[in-house]
Design a protein around this motif. Structure first.
Motif, mmCIF file in Angstrom:
data_model
loop_
_atom_site.group_PDB
_atom_site.id
_atom_site.type_symbol
_atom_site.label_atom_id
_atom_site.label_comp_id
_atom_site.label_asym_id
_atom_site.label_seq_id
_atom_site.Cartn_x
_atom_site.Cartn_y
_atom_site.Cartn_z
ATOM 1 N N PRO A 1 67.239 -17.680 45.366
ATOM 2 C CA PRO A 1 66.691 -18.456 44.246
ATOM 3 C C PRO A 1 66.024 -17.595 43.159
ATOM 4 O O PRO A 1 66.175 -17.884 41.969
ATOM 5 C CB PRO A 1 65.678 -19.391 44.907
ATOM 6 C CG PRO A 1 66.164 -19.529 46.311
ATOM 7 C CD PRO A 1 66.780 -18.198 46.654
ATOM 8 N N ALA A 2 65.323 -16.548 43.552
ATOM 9 C CA ALA A 2 64.655 -15.702 42.552
ATOM 10 C C ALA A 2 65.681 -15.040 41.636
ATOM 11 O O ALA A 2 65.459 -14.922 40.433
ATOM 12 C CB ALA A 2 63.793 -14.643 43.234
ATOM 13 N N LEU A 3 66.806 -14.628 42.184
ATOM 14 C CA LEU A 3 67.848 -14.014 41.369
ATOM 15 C C LEU A 3 68.474 -15.039 40.427
ATOM 16 O O LEU A 3 68.784 -14.723 39.279
ATOM 17 C CB LEU A 3 68.919 -13.385 42.247
ATOM 18 C CG LEU A 3 69.849 -12.459 41.487
ATOM 19 C CD1 LEU A 3 70.159 -11.242 42.314
ATOM 20 C CD2 LEU A 3 71.104 -13.170 41.087
ATOM 21 N N VAL A 4 68.641 -16.261 40.890
ATOM 22 C CA VAL A 4 69.172 -17.325 40.030
ATOM 23 C C VAL A 4 68.246 -17.524 38.840
ATOM 24 O O VAL A 4 68.702 -17.637 37.695
ATOM 25 C CB VAL A 4 69.365 -18.634 40.820
ATOM 26 C CG1 VAL A 4 69.740 -19.783 39.899
ATOM 27 C CG2 VAL A 4 70.420 -18.451 41.910
ATOM 28 N N ARG A 5 66.945 -17.533 39.079
ATOM 29 C CA ARG A 5 65.971 -17.683 37.977
ATOM 30 C C ARG A 5 66.046 -16.493 37.028
ATOM 31 O O ARG A 5 66.038 -16.658 35.802
ATOM 32 C CB ARG A 5 64.554 -17.833 38.534
ATOM 33 C CG ARG A 5 64.263 -19.194 39.131
ATOM 34 C CD ARG A 5 62.789 -19.371 39.467
ATOM 35 N NE ARG A 5 62.295 -18.372 40.418
ATOM 36 C CZ ARG A 5 62.390 -18.476 41.739
ATOM 37 N NH1 ARG A 5 62.962 -19.518 42.288
ATOM 38 N NH2 ARG A 5 61.905 -17.523 42.515
ATOM 39 N N ASP A 6 66.118 -15.284 37.586
ATOM 40 C CA ASP A 6 66.220 -14.083 36.746
ATOM 41 C C ASP A 6 67.494 -14.101 35.910
ATOM 42 O O ASP A 6 67.479 -13.746 34.724
ATOM 43 C CB ASP A 6 66.190 -12.812 37.597
ATOM 44 C CG ASP A 6 64.836 -12.554 38.236
ATOM 45 O OD1 ASP A 6 63.842 -13.205 37.834
ATOM 46 O OD2 ASP A 6 64.779 -11.696 39.141
ATOM 47 N N LEU A 7 68.606 -14.506 36.500
ATOM 48 C CA LEU A 7 69.876 -14.575 35.782
ATOM 49 C C LEU A 7 69.788 -15.590 34.642
ATOM 50 O O LEU A 7 70.233 -15.314 33.531
ATOM 51 C CB LEU A 7 71.011 -14.930 36.737
ATOM 52 C CG LEU A 7 72.404 -15.062 36.128
ATOM 53 C CD1 LEU A 7 72.829 -13.782 35.426
ATOM 54 C CD2 LEU A 7 73.411 -15.448 37.201
ATOM 55 N N ALA A 8 69.183 -16.728 34.909
ATOM 56 C CA ALA A 8 69.027 -17.741 33.860
ATOM 57 C C ALA A 8 68.167 -17.191 32.718
ATOM 58 O O ALA A 8 68.502 -17.377 31.539
ATOM 59 C CB ALA A 8 68.409 -19.011 34.441
ATOM 60 N N TYR A 9 67.093 -16.500 33.056
ATOM 61 C CA TYR A 9 66.239 -15.902 32.023
ATOM 62 C C TYR A 9 66.998 -14.843 31.229
ATOM 63 O O TYR A 9 66.933 -14.816 29.992
ATOM 64 C CB TYR A 9 64.983 -15.293 32.654
ATOM 65 C CG TYR A 9 64.088 -14.654 31.642
ATOM 66 C CD1 TYR A 9 63.291 -15.431 30.803
ATOM 67 C CD2 TYR A 9 64.049 -13.277 31.485
ATOM 68 C CE1 TYR A 9 62.479 -14.853 29.844
ATOM 69 C CE2 TYR A 9 63.246 -12.677 30.533
ATOM 70 C CZ TYR A 9 62.459 -13.470 29.723
ATOM 71 O OH TYR A 9 61.666 -12.886 28.773
ATOM 72 N N VAL B 1 67.695 -14.698 27.163
ATOM 73 C CA VAL B 1 67.385 -13.535 26.320
ATOM 74 C C VAL B 1 68.634 -13.084 25.570
ATOM 75 O O VAL B 1 68.593 -12.823 24.368
ATOM 76 C CB VAL B 1 66.808 -12.376 27.168
ATOM 77 C CG1 VAL B 1 66.734 -11.093 26.364
ATOM 78 C CG2 VAL B 1 65.433 -12.745 27.706
ATOM 79 N N LEU B 2 69.761 -13.016 26.264
ATOM 80 C CA LEU B 2 70.994 -12.560 25.639
ATOM 81 C C LEU B 2 71.528 -13.538 24.595
ATOM 82 O O LEU B 2 72.261 -13.137 23.697
ATOM 83 C CB LEU B 2 72.061 -12.303 26.705
ATOM 84 C CG LEU B 2 71.787 -11.098 27.592
ATOM 85 C CD1 LEU B 2 72.735 -11.092 28.786
ATOM 86 C CD2 LEU B 2 71.886 -9.803 26.803
ATOM 87 N N SER B 3 71.147 -14.791 24.709
ATOM 88 C CA SER B 3 71.637 -15.785 23.739
ATOM 89 C C SER B 3 70.815 -15.802 22.453
ATOM 90 O O SER B 3 71.237 -16.404 21.469
ATOM 91 C CB SER B 3 71.638 -17.185 24.368
ATOM 92 O OG SER B 3 70.305 -17.658 24.525
ATOM 93 N N GLU B 4 69.667 -15.131 22.453
ATOM 94 C CA GLU B 4 68.833 -15.071 21.257
ATOM 95 C C GLU B 4 69.577 -14.347 20.145
ATOM 96 O O GLU B 4 70.267 -13.363 20.388
ATOM 97 C CB GLU B 4 67.509 -14.362 21.557
ATOM 98 C CG GLU B 4 66.636 -15.084 22.529
ATOM 99 C CD GLU B 4 66.121 -16.407 21.999
ATOM 100 O OE1 GLU B 4 65.757 -16.495 20.821
ATOM 101 O OE2 GLU B 4 66.085 -17.370 22.790
ATOM 102 N N THR B 5 69.395 -14.777 18.911
ATOM 103 C CA THR B 5 70.136 -14.194 17.804
ATOM 104 C C THR B 5 69.416 -13.036 17.150
ATOM 105 O O THR B 5 69.963 -12.414 16.247
ATOM 106 C CB THR B 5 70.419 -15.258 16.725
ATOM 107 O OG1 THR B 5 69.166 -15.791 16.289
ATOM 108 C CG2 THR B 5 71.309 -16.345 17.272
#
Length: 92
Positions: free
Chosen positions: A70-78, A82-86
């Motif tokens: 679960p912690a990795l899933v949260r990190d991946l979502a975060y 971050v990567l989607s920010e323009t």
């Protein structure tokens, strides 16, 4: 695993490895006192490159049936937020 899948997985691992090496080299130059705007931009882009390569590897593994903690899933979502920010270095 068949050979094609092995190659695909290894390609993702090597992409992450290359991104980490690039980021680490730029960070080392910054720690050594080489600071200019171009280096800072390149360092930010390299850090984002590590996030992208890591996210791609994890998405690949998840797509192949791996269940991450679960912690990795949260990190991946975060990371993906971050990567989607323009306003990041990779996105202009």
């Amino acid at each position: 695993m068949d050979n094609d899948r092995d190659h695909e997985l290894l390609a993702h691992f090597w992409s992450l490895h290359a991104a980490v090496i690039k980021r680490d080299g730029l960070e080392e130059r910054m720690r050594a006192g080489v600071l200019d705007e171009e280096l800072l931009d390149r360092s930010l882009a390299a850090a984002e490159g590590v996030l992208e390569a890591r996210a791609t590897l994890y998405r690949h593994l998840i797509g192949k049936g791996w269940t991450p903690p679960p912690a990795l899933v949260r990190d991946l979502a975060y990371d993906e937020i971050v990567l989607s920010e323009t306003d990041g270095a990779l996105h202009g």
